[in-house]
Design a protein around this motif. Structure first.
Motif, PDB file in Angstrom:
ATOM      1  N   ALA A   1     -66.887 -23.324 -25.430  1.00 21.93           N
ATOM      2  CA  ALA A   1     -67.175 -24.305 -24.391  1.00 21.93           C
ATOM      3  C   ALA A   1     -68.542 -24.055 -23.746  1.00 21.93           C
ATOM      4  O   ALA A   1     -69.288 -24.997 -23.446  1.00 21.93           O
ATOM      5  N   SER A   2     -68.883 -22.783 -23.533  1.00 16.36           N
ATOM      6  CA  SER A   2     -70.157 -22.482 -22.881  1.00 16.36           C
ATOM      7  C   SER A   2     -71.339 -22.894 -23.746  1.00 16.36           C
ATOM      8  O   SER A   2     -72.360 -23.350 -23.231  1.00 16.36           O
ATOM      9  N   ARG A   3     -71.212 -22.764 -25.052  1.00 20.62           N
ATOM     10  CA  ARG A   3     -72.310 -23.168 -25.926  1.00 20.62           C
ATOM     11  C   ARG A   3     -72.523 -24.677 -25.889  1.00 20.62           C
ATOM     12  O   ARG A   3     -73.654 -25.158 -25.995  1.00 20.62           O
TER      13      ARG A   3
ATOM     14  N   SER B   1     -79.033  -4.792 -14.518  1.00 18.39           N
ATOM     15  CA  SER B   1     -79.413  -3.982 -15.674  1.00 18.39           C
ATOM     16  C   SER B   1     -80.123  -4.854 -16.702  1.00 18.39           C
ATOM     17  O   SER B   1     -79.859  -6.051 -16.807  1.00 18.39           O
ATOM     18  N   PRO B   2     -81.031  -4.261 -17.469  1.00 13.95           N
ATOM     19  CA  PRO B   2     -81.754  -5.052 -18.477  1.00 13.95           C
ATOM     20  C   PRO B   2     -80.818  -5.710 -19.465  1.00 13.95           C
ATOM     21  O   PRO B   2     -81.063  -6.819 -19.924  1.00 13.95           O
ATOM     22  N   SER B   3     -79.715  -5.026 -19.810  1.00 13.96           N
ATOM     23  CA  SER B   3     -78.809  -5.603 -20.793  1.00 13.96           C
ATOM     24  C   SER B   3     -78.192  -6.892 -20.273  1.00 13.96           C
ATOM     25  O   SER B   3     -78.001  -7.855 -21.002  1.00 13.96           O
ATOM     26  N   TRP B   4     -77.872  -6.918 -18.992  1.00 15.20           N
ATOM     27  CA  TRP B   4     -77.319  -8.145 -18.396  1.00 15.20           C
ATOM     28  C   TRP B   4     -78.364  -9.246 -18.351  1.00 15.20           C
ATOM     29  O   TRP B   4     -78.082 -10.405 -18.623  1.00 15.20           O
ATOM     30  N   ARG B   5     -79.605  -8.893 -17.988  1.00 14.66           N
ATOM     31  CA  ARG B   5     -80.654  -9.901 -17.921  1.00 14.66           C
ATOM     32  C   ARG B   5     -80.940 -10.507 -19.289  1.00 14.66           C
ATOM     33  O   ARG B   5     -81.349 -11.659 -19.387  1.00 14.66           O
ATOM     34  N   ASN B   6     -80.739  -9.726 -20.319  1.00 24.28           N
ATOM     35  CA  ASN B   6     -81.052 -10.213 -21.661  1.00 24.28           C
ATOM     36  C   ASN B   6     -79.936 -11.049 -22.260  1.00 24.28           C
ATOM     37  O   ASN B   6     -80.113 -11.646 -23.327  1.00 24.28           O
ATOM     38  N   LEU B   7     -78.782 -11.087 -21.620  1.00 23.78           N
ATOM     39  CA  LEU B   7     -77.683 -11.880 -22.151  1.00 23.78           C
ATOM     40  C   LEU B   7     -77.970 -13.366 -21.960  1.00 23.78           C
ATOM     41  O   LEU B   7     -78.579 -13.784 -20.965  1.00 23.78           O
TER      42      LEU B   7
ATOM     43  N   LEU C   1     -76.888 -17.334 -21.210  1.00 23.23           N
ATOM     44  CA  LEU C   1     -75.999 -17.920 -20.218  1.00 23.23           C
ATOM     45  C   LEU C   1     -74.592 -18.065 -20.761  1.00 23.23           C
ATOM     46  O   LEU C   1     -73.607 -17.843 -20.035  1.00 23.23           O
ATOM     47  N   ALA C   2     -74.485 -18.428 -22.064  1.00 23.21           N
ATOM     48  CA  ALA C   2     -73.157 -18.584 -22.664  1.00 23.21           C
ATOM     49  C   ALA C   2     -72.383 -17.275 -22.608  1.00 23.21           C
ATOM     50  O   ALA C   2     -71.211 -17.234 -22.233  1.00 23.21           O
ATOM     51  N   ASN C   3     -73.067 -16.164 -22.997  1.00 21.02           N
ATOM     52  CA  ASN C   3     -72.375 -14.874 -22.965  1.00 21.02           C
ATOM     53  C   ASN C   3     -72.065 -14.449 -21.532  1.00 21.02           C
ATOM     54  O   ASN C   3     -71.025 -13.829 -21.266  1.00 21.02           O
ATOM     55  N   ARG C   4     -72.957 -14.770 -20.611  1.00 25.47           N
ATOM     56  CA  ARG C   4     -72.665 -14.436 -19.213  1.00 25.47           C
ATOM     57  C   ARG C   4     -71.438 -15.187 -18.718  1.00 25.47           C
ATOM     58  O   ARG C   4     -70.604 -14.626 -18.010  1.00 25.47           O
ATOM     59  N   ILE C   5     -71.355 -16.467 -19.086  1.00 28.74           N
ATOM     60  CA  ILE C   5     -70.182 -17.250 -18.675  1.00 28.74           C
ATOM     61  C   ILE C   5     -68.914 -16.629 -19.233  1.00 28.74           C
ATOM     62  O   ILE C   5     -67.908 -16.468 -18.518  1.00 28.74           O
ATOM     63  N   VAL C   6     -68.962 -16.250 -20.522  1.00 31.43           N
ATOM     64  CA  VAL C   6     -67.774 -15.657 -21.144  1.00 31.43           C
ATOM     65  C   VAL C   6     -67.396 -14.365 -20.430  1.00 31.43           C
ATOM     66  O   VAL C   6     -66.223 -14.118 -20.093  1.00 31.43           O
ATOM     67  N   LEU C   7     -68.389 -13.493 -20.195  1.00 35.38           N
ATOM     68  CA  LEU C   7     -68.095 -12.214 -19.540  1.00 35.38           C
ATOM     69  C   LEU C   7     -67.562 -12.415 -18.124  1.00 35.38           C
ATOM     70  O   LEU C   7     -66.601 -11.746 -17.710  1.00 35.38           O
TER      71      LEU C   7
END
Length: 783
Positions: free
Chosen positions: A296-298, A6-12, A14-20
């Motif tokens: 940590a991801s940041r 989904s576009p929303s996932w692509r726009n996240l 890497l830090a937010n993806r790691i958290v999710l």
């Protein structure tokens, strides 16, 4: 078909993806843990409930036993009372009734009865006044016939527990019968004691079960009929599930059962608080985990972006780029230092790969691949009119290796390369080493006469000895020349025909020869033959033949040699001497070898004798030994057909080994490690030294048939055969004699201890399909 992200996932980021991702994983783990906990709790609850039901059953039986004991003790005391017996003797019914009332009152019995010995007369307590005399009489008769203590029966739908004891003075003068009711009071006491519901159900044979005593609410007692009839382990009642256990009562009519029920929801109660606490802990953990993962991801993603930029530069081949962050002491610093080591390693590996792919490690000359690329480029060069390929092979180089050793041979090859380099004139010319003692020259803008002149200069150059240390070595070379475009239109054809001319020059000791069609068994016919061979392989025109090998000591067929025959659709059965040498010359023999191995592996199970093992020998050519991937190819075939390497023997000629001893020895060692038996074929016709053969992982020598067939007429041949057998046995090798054509030869080989025999006396080569029947007939006659 998978859906795109989904576009929303692509726009996240890497830090937010790691958290999710981490939160989702944590939720999955917690959910799985919760499911495991719930399953464990449910299992513990059910085990606990079953234990409680078992205990409740024992408590119930113990209650009935204690009540029966009280009845029995009171009845015994009353039956032993002198006044009671005197009243019985005098027939004083009032006194008897008074004694019955007093005794039943002391223990709380519902009824007490005195019966005459024949059960026809009865005196009852006040509690039994309403019971019909016929019922009391029948009850006494039944108790007198069986157990007189603790029996249960129904009176007016009410279950009672009775005990009856005899009254003797000293003869039997009557019976005392006492009973307790199994009523709601007893059931209620039992529930308070065990926390388990109890019901007593009447189960007539031809009617529906009827509850007579139950602690269940009236609305739920209707389910007791289903419980008694179907005997479930649990039952749903009024939004609750109750575990069930039932047992028969010791009733005189056998129609009473006790049913115990325990609420599962009540049993789960202590565990529900624990589950609530686990949910709260999980929620708190999710919050803390989300915050920690975000921080940590940041810290990770920012330096990762810098390293990502570096990978783009490495992809472009810029291995001199500096990588930042190598001085950091954390994991990112470790990653940066790892990237830096990888950068250096990639640079080195790239350089090594390029060198291995295009350069000969021993002489430093270009190898076959680089030579071919340069030849292709030269042919395609605009304005190119003539290109010459001159292939050179050293004479007697194998002898130098045998006498002076391989280390000296390597140094000699380096010296030859340096001498040949002097004849590379034009900048576009190229000298390369093809392998072993074979070199090749690329001469551009040169015609055939000029190439012959270069060959003559090379020949004159070899007239001077090569001095290496204290050794002076005289060498000569055989050379073949092929010219573009007259002798071939492409690079592969030119190189092949230059080799053909070189081999012809070596065979005729002519020094140098230019390619001519007649050297190649007429080029038109040769091209047709190669095409036909390829067609034969694809369209199953090749046939597998077997020639048996005889175990001389036992007379049994112990092995066979695999041979190939070509059933041509128009030429008929093509002799192997017509196409095998050509296949070896062109390299097509590799495909023939793999075909034979595949066929033998496919038919191996059908060829094996009952209770024994048949080993099939397959010949390997020079080109097979130079194929570094041969062991892997054979292993893949064995896996495909489920056969073992021990079922094969690979035969190699001395000349095949000596063409490139180092590579051949490497290939043979790998084949031996796989479990193949290795045999030296045509032993005695080559020029290899025994010292070298001893180094090879061979376990068998096959004496050439020329010596075996000559034994009958030539004592020298007989001595050679006998000494070879003794020599092989002393080296721990078995011996096969090829060319056994008479019984006399076979008998002499048996006397000398030869292991196996092969030849026309045993059998000619035959189709593989006929082999099993032939072996059966042979062994039937021989044994």
């Amino acid at each position: 078909m998978s859906l795109p992200p989904s576009p929303s996932w692509r726009n996240l980021s890497l830090a937010n993806r790691i958290v999710l991702v981490m939160l989702v994983l944590l939720l999955v783990v917690q959910a799985a843990g919760g499911a495991v906990v719930r399953a464990a709790v449910e299992r513990l609850v059910r085990q606990s409930v079953q234990t409680e039901l078992a205990v409740a059953q024992r408590v119930w039986l113990r209650l009935l036993e204690l009540r029966a004991q009280r009845l029995r003790e009171a009845s015994v005391v009353l039956a032993a009372d002198f006044g009671f017996r005197s009243a019985i003797g005098s027939g004083d019914r009032d006194t008897i009734a008074s004694a019955l009332d007093n005794s039943s009152a002391r223990i709380g019995a519902a009824m007490a009865v005195f019966l005459s010995p024949d059960f026809q007369q009865a005196t009852v307590s006040a509690g039994a006044a309403t019971v019909p005399p016929t019922v009391i009489r029948q009850l006494g008769e039944q108790l007198a016939k069986g157990s007189q203590g603790g029996r249960v029966t129904r009176i007016a739908q009410q279950p009672y527990q009775f005990v009856m004891v005899p009254v003797k003075a000293p003869a039997l003068i009557g019976w005392v019968l006492m009973g307790f009711p199994l009523d709601q009071g007893l059931a209620a006491d039992f529930v308070r004691l065990s926390n388990v519901h109890v019901s007593v159900v009447y189960t007539p044979a031809d009617q529906a079960p009827v509850p007579v005593v139950s602690t269940l609410p009236a609305a739920q007692q209707t389910a007791l009929a289903h419980i008694v009839r179907d005997a479930p382990t649990d039952v749903s009642l009024a939004d609750d599930v109750l575990a069930v256990r039932q047992m028969p009562l010791d009733a005189m009519d056998g129609a009473l059962r006790t049913v115990f029920l325990r609420s599962l929801s009540e049993a789960r109660g202590p565990y529900q608080d624990l589950q609530v606490h686990l949910v709260l802990i999980t929620l708190g953990g999710l919050v803390l985990f989300a915050l920690g993962s975000h921080l940590a991801s940041r810290r990770v993603t920012r330096p990762l972006k810098d390293l990502t930029d570096v990978t783009g530069l490495l992809e472009q081949g810029r291995f001199d780029v500096a990588i930042e962050g190598t001085q950091r002491g954390d994991e990112v610093g470790l990653l940066a230092r790892g990237f830096d080591r990888m950068r250096g390693s990639l640079a080195q590996q790239r350089e090594q790969i390029l060198r291995l792919a295009y350069w000969d490690r021993l002489t430093g000359l270009p190898n076959r691949e680089q030579f071919r690329d340069r030849l292709v480029a030269a042919i395609g060069e605009p304005g190119q009119t003539s290109v010459v390929v001159l292939t050179l092979n050293l004479d007697r180089f194998k002898h130098v290796n045998d006498v002076l050793g391989y280390a000296f041979g390597d140094e000699l090859l380096k010296a030859v390369a340096a001498r040949l380099q002097q004849h590379v004139g034009d900048a576009t010319d190229l000298l390369a080493r093809l392998g072993g003692d074979e070199f090749v020259l690329l001469l551009t803008h040169t015609d055939a006469p000029a190439a012959l002149a270069v060959a003559e200069r090379i020949t004159h150059g070899f007239e001077a000895s090569l001095a290496l240390g204290e050794q002076n070595v005289d060498l000569s070379a055989s050379m073949g020349i092929a010219c573009w475009p007259q002798d071939g239109a492409d690079a592969d054809t030119l190189m092949s025909r230059s080799e053909i001319a070189m081999h012809a020059a070596k065979a005729r000791t002519a020094g140098v020869m230019r390619y001519a069609p007649e050297l190649d068994s007429s080029s038109t016919q040769t091209l047709s033959l190669l095409s036909d061979l390829r067609h034969a392989l694809v369209h199953h025109e090749l046939r597998l033949f077997l020639q048996p090998k005889l175990n001389i000591a036992t007379g049994r067929v112990s092995a066979a040699e695999a041979l190939v025959r070509w059933q041509h659709p128009t030429r008929g059965l093509v002799p192997p001497m017509v196409f095998i040498p050509f296949a070896e010359q062109t390299g097509f023999v590799r495909q023939l070898t793999l075909w034979m191995f595949e066929e033998v592996a496919r038919q191996s199970r059908d060829l094996q004798p009952v209770g024994g093992a048949l080993r099939v020998a397959i010949n390997l050519s020079t080109r097979d030994l130079l194929d570094l991937e041969l062991p892997q190819k054979l292993a893949a075939i064995m896996v495909r057909h489920g056969v073992r390497a021990e079922a094969f023997c690979l035969e190699i000629t001395e000349s095949a080994i000596m063409d490139d001893p180092q590579r051949a020895e490497s290939t043979l060692n790998r084949l031996a490690e796989q479990g193949f038996k290795l045999s030296i074929d045509d032993f005695g016709t080559g020029y290899s030294s025994l010292a070298y053969l001893k180094r090879l992982p061979v376990s068998e020598l096959k004496i050439d048939k020329s010596f075996v067939m000559g034994m009958a007429d030539d004592d020298s041949d007989a001595k050679i055969v006998r000494s070879t057998i003794d020599l092989a046995h002393n080296l721990g090798l078995s011996v096969v004699a090829e060319g056994v054509e008479t019984d006399a030869i076979l008998q002499r080989l048996r006397d000398w201890g030869c292991d196996e025999a092969q030849g026309y006396f045993v059998s000619k080569p035959m189709p593989a399909a006929d082999f099993v029947a032939w072996r059966h007939n042979w062994e039937a006659k021989a044994l």
